[in-house]
Motif scaffolding. Structure first.
Motif, PDB file in Angstrom:
ATOM      1  N   UNK A  47       4.977   5.740   6.152  1.00 16.79           N
ATOM      2  CA  UNK A  47       3.585   5.269   6.239  1.00 16.79           C
ATOM      3  C   UNK A  47       2.897   5.371   4.881  1.00 16.79           C
ATOM      4  N   UNK A  48       3.114   6.469   4.179  1.00 15.82           N
ATOM      5  CA  UNK A  48       2.526   6.655   2.851  1.00 15.82           C
ATOM      6  C   UNK A  48       3.015   5.578   1.879  1.00 15.82           C
ATOM      7  N   UNK A  49       4.316   5.335   1.898  1.00 19.02           N
ATOM      8  CA  UNK A  49       4.898   4.317   1.013  1.00 19.02           C
ATOM      9  C   UNK A  49       4.351   2.930   1.338  1.00 19.02           C
ATOM     10  N   UNK A  50       4.233   2.622   2.624  1.00 20.06           N
ATOM     11  CA  UNK A  50       3.671   1.340   3.042  1.00 20.06           C
ATOM     12  C   UNK A  50       2.235   1.215   2.561  1.00 20.06           C
ATOM     13  N   UNK A  51       1.456   2.265   2.722  1.00 18.50           N
ATOM     14  CA  UNK A  51       0.059   2.271   2.282  1.00 18.50           C
ATOM     15  C   UNK A  51      -0.033   1.984   0.780  1.00 18.50           C
ATOM     16  N   UNK A  73       2.204   0.638  -1.194  1.00 24.55           N
ATOM     17  CA  UNK A  73       2.748  -0.678  -1.513  1.00 24.55           C
ATOM     18  C   UNK A  73       1.833  -1.823  -1.134  1.00 24.55           C
ATOM     19  N   UNK A  74       1.333  -1.824   0.088  1.00 25.55           N
ATOM     20  CA  UNK A  74       0.522  -2.958   0.543  1.00 25.55           C
ATOM     21  C   UNK A  74      -0.827  -2.982  -0.161  1.00 25.55           C
ATOM     22  N   UNK A  75      -1.405  -1.817  -0.461  1.00 23.07           N
ATOM     23  CA  UNK A  75      -2.699  -1.812  -1.148  1.00 23.07           C
ATOM     24  C   UNK A  75      -2.555  -2.212  -2.613  1.00 23.07           C
ATOM     25  N   UNK A  76      -1.481  -1.805  -3.264  1.00 23.70           N
ATOM     26  CA  UNK A  76      -1.235  -2.247  -4.644  1.00 23.70           C
ATOM     27  C   UNK A  76      -1.031  -3.765  -4.669  1.00 23.70           C
ATOM     28  N   UNK A  77      -0.287  -4.273  -3.694  1.00 24.39           N
ATOM     29  CA  UNK A  77      -0.053  -5.717  -3.589  1.00 24.39           C
ATOM     30  C   UNK A  77      -1.362  -6.461  -3.347  1.00 24.39           C
ATOM     31  N   UNK A  78      -2.171  -5.943  -2.421  1.00 22.67           N
ATOM     32  CA  UNK A  78      -3.462  -6.573  -2.112  1.00 22.67           C
ATOM     33  C   UNK A  78      -4.367  -6.578  -3.340  1.00 22.67           C
ATOM     34  N   UNK A  79      -4.359  -5.498  -4.095  1.00 23.77           N
ATOM     35  CA  UNK A  79      -5.188  -5.420  -5.305  1.00 23.77           C
ATOM     36  C   UNK A  79      -4.791  -6.504  -6.307  1.00 23.77           C
ATOM     37  N   UNK A  80      -3.495  -6.728  -6.463  1.00 24.33           N
ATOM     38  CA  UNK A  80      -3.019  -7.799  -7.370  1.00 24.33           C
ATOM     39  C   UNK A  80      -3.396  -9.176  -6.822  1.00 24.33           C
ATOM     40  N   UNK A  81      -3.297  -9.343  -5.513  1.00 23.37           N
ATOM     41  CA  UNK A  81      -3.589 -10.643  -4.897  1.00 23.37           C
ATOM     42  C   UNK A  81      -5.043 -11.068  -5.083  1.00 23.37           C
ATOM     43  N   UNK A  82      -5.958 -10.103  -5.114  1.00 25.50           N
ATOM     44  CA  UNK A  82      -7.369 -10.477  -5.297  1.00 25.50           C
ATOM     45  C   UNK A  82      -7.832 -10.248  -6.740  1.00 25.50           C
ATOM     46  N   UNK A  83      -6.866  -9.977  -7.634  1.00 24.76           N
ATOM     47  CA  UNK A  83      -7.162  -9.766  -9.055  1.00 24.76           C
ATOM     48  C   UNK A  83      -8.149  -8.623  -9.283  1.00 24.76           C
ATOM     49  N   UNK A  84      -7.957  -7.542  -8.571  1.00 27.33           N
ATOM     50  CA  UNK A  84      -8.810  -6.368  -8.713  1.00 27.33           C
ATOM     51  C   UNK A  84      -8.523  -5.696 -10.049  1.00 27.33           C
ATOM     52  N   UNK A  85      -9.569  -5.230 -10.700  1.00 26.37           N
ATOM     53  CA  UNK A  85      -9.388  -4.512 -11.952  1.00 26.37           C
ATOM     54  C   UNK A  85      -8.449  -3.317 -11.746  1.00 26.37           C
ATOM     55  N   UNK A 124       2.329  -6.479  20.511  1.00 21.87           N
ATOM     56  CA  UNK A 124       3.762  -6.750  20.467  1.00 21.87           C
ATOM     57  C   UNK A 124       4.253  -7.090  19.053  1.00 21.87           C
ATOM     58  N   UNK A 125       3.801  -6.284  18.102  1.00 19.59           N
ATOM     59  CA  UNK A 125       4.366  -6.385  16.760  1.00 19.59           C
ATOM     60  C   UNK A 125       4.635  -4.975  16.227  1.00 19.59           C
ATOM     61  N   UNK A 126       5.214  -4.891  15.049  1.00 10.90           N
ATOM     62  CA  UNK A 126       5.650  -3.606  14.515  1.00 10.90           C
ATOM     63  C   UNK A 126       4.469  -2.719  14.119  1.00 10.90           C
ATOM     64  N   UNK A 127       4.735  -1.431  14.093  1.00  8.68           N
ATOM     65  CA  UNK A 127       3.731  -0.483  13.605  1.00  8.68           C
ATOM     66  C   UNK A 127       3.435  -0.742  12.140  1.00  8.68           C
ATOM     67  N   UNK A 128       4.448  -1.152  11.386  1.00 13.00           N
ATOM     68  CA  UNK A 128       4.231  -1.479   9.972  1.00 13.00           C
ATOM     69  C   UNK A 128       3.230  -2.617   9.828  1.00 13.00           C
ATOM     70  N   UNK A 129       3.384  -3.652  10.644  1.00 13.32           N
ATOM     71  CA  UNK A 129       2.461  -4.783  10.586  1.00 13.32           C
ATOM     72  C   UNK A 129       1.042  -4.318  10.921  1.00 13.32           C
ATOM     73  N   UNK A 130       0.900  -3.514  11.947  1.00 12.81           N
ATOM     74  CA  UNK A 130      -0.436  -3.069  12.363  1.00 12.81           C
ATOM     75  C   UNK A 130      -1.074  -2.164  11.314  1.00 12.81           C
ATOM     76  N   UNK A 131      -0.303  -1.218  10.794  1.00 16.80           N
ATOM     77  CA  UNK A 131      -0.846  -0.330   9.767  1.00 16.80           C
ATOM     78  C   UNK A 131      -1.248  -1.134   8.531  1.00 16.80           C
ATOM     79  N   UNK A 132      -0.392  -2.037   8.086  1.00 20.28           N
ATOM     80  CA  UNK A 132      -0.712  -2.859   6.914  1.00 20.28           C
ATOM     81  C   UNK A 132      -1.938  -3.730   7.180  1.00 20.28           C
ATOM     82  N   UNK A 133      -2.032  -4.297   8.379  1.00 22.98           N
ATOM     83  CA  UNK A 133      -3.192  -5.113   8.745  1.00 22.98           C
ATOM     84  C   UNK A 133      -4.492  -4.310   8.623  1.00 22.98           C
ATOM     85  N   UNK A 134      -4.508  -3.109   9.176  1.00 22.94           N
ATOM     86  CA  UNK A 134      -5.716  -2.289   9.132  1.00 22.94           C
ATOM     87  C   UNK A 134      -6.054  -1.867   7.704  1.00 22.94           C
TER      88      UNK A 134
END
Length: 155
Positions: free
Chosen positions: A17-21, A23-35, A108-118
Motif C-alpha cells: 500500500x505504501x509503495x502504491x501510494x 508511486x501513484x502520487x508521484x505519477x499524478x504529480x508528473x501528469x499535472x505538471x506539479x512543481x 468489483x475491482x481490485x483494492x489497488x484500483x480503489x486505493x489509487x482512485x481515492x
C-alpha cells in the motif's frame, strides 16, 4: 514532490500500500505538471477515525473514504506565487483503509484500483480541482481516469 505518510490503521497498512501510494502520487504529480518543490501528507486510518474527522470538520456523522484538507483552498494564485525552491505545501489526505476494502468489493475491482482512485481523487482536490458543477466534475474525473489508466489501473 515530498510525501509524508502516517499509519493510524492499527496494522492494516501494508508495504505494498505504501509503495502504491508513493508511486501513484508521484505519477499524478508528473501528469499535472506539479512543481517538484511541493509536499503533502497522507494518513491511513480506519473507519472510526475518519468518521470522527468527517463529523468534526464536515458535520457529517458517518465514515467516508477520503478527506482532503487543502492548505491553500482560498488562494487561487498560490501556484503562480511559487518561486525558487520554496516548498509548496498542498495539504493533507486521510484515507480509510476499511472503505478501500468495502468499496473494492462493492465495485468489483481490485483494492489497488480503489486505493489509487481515492489517493488521486484527494490529490486532485489538494491541487484545486473540484466537482461542484457538471463542468468541474467532467474535467476532474477525466484527469483522474487518465492518471489511473496511464498508471496501469484502468476501470
Amino acid at each position: 514532490m515530498e510525501l509524508e505518510m502516517y499509519d493510524h490503521s492499527d496494522g492494516k497498512l501494508t508495504d505494498h500500500d505504501r509503495e502504491l501510494c508513493e508511486g501513484v502520487l508521484a505519477f499524478a504529480a508528473r501528469e499535472i505538471n506539479l512543481t517538484p518543490y511541493s509536499s503533502m501528507s497522507v494518513t491511513f486510518v480506519r473507519n472510526p477515525e475518519i468518521k470522527e474527522i468527517n463529523r468534526k470538520y464536515r458535520g457529517v456523522d458517518r465514515a467516508t473514504d477520503v478527506i482532503s484538507f487543502a492548505i491553500n483552498d482560498d488562494d487561487d494564485d498560490v501556484f503562480e506565487q511559487l518561486a525558487g525552491e520554496e516548498r509548496l505545501d498542498l495539504g493533507d489526505l486521510f484515507v480509510s483503509l476499511d472503505k478501500v476494502d468495502e468499496q473494492a468489493l462493492f465495485l468489483n475491482h481490485s483494492k489497488d484500483r480503489e486505493l489509487a482512485y481515492l489517493l488521486v481523487h484527494g490529490f486532485l482536490h489538494l491541487n484545486g480541482y473540484d466537482h461542484e458543477t457538471k463542468e468541474e466534475e467532467a474535467k476532474m474525473f477525466a484527469i483522474q481516469e487518465r492518471i489511473l489508466t496511464n498508471y496501469g489501473l484502468p476501470r
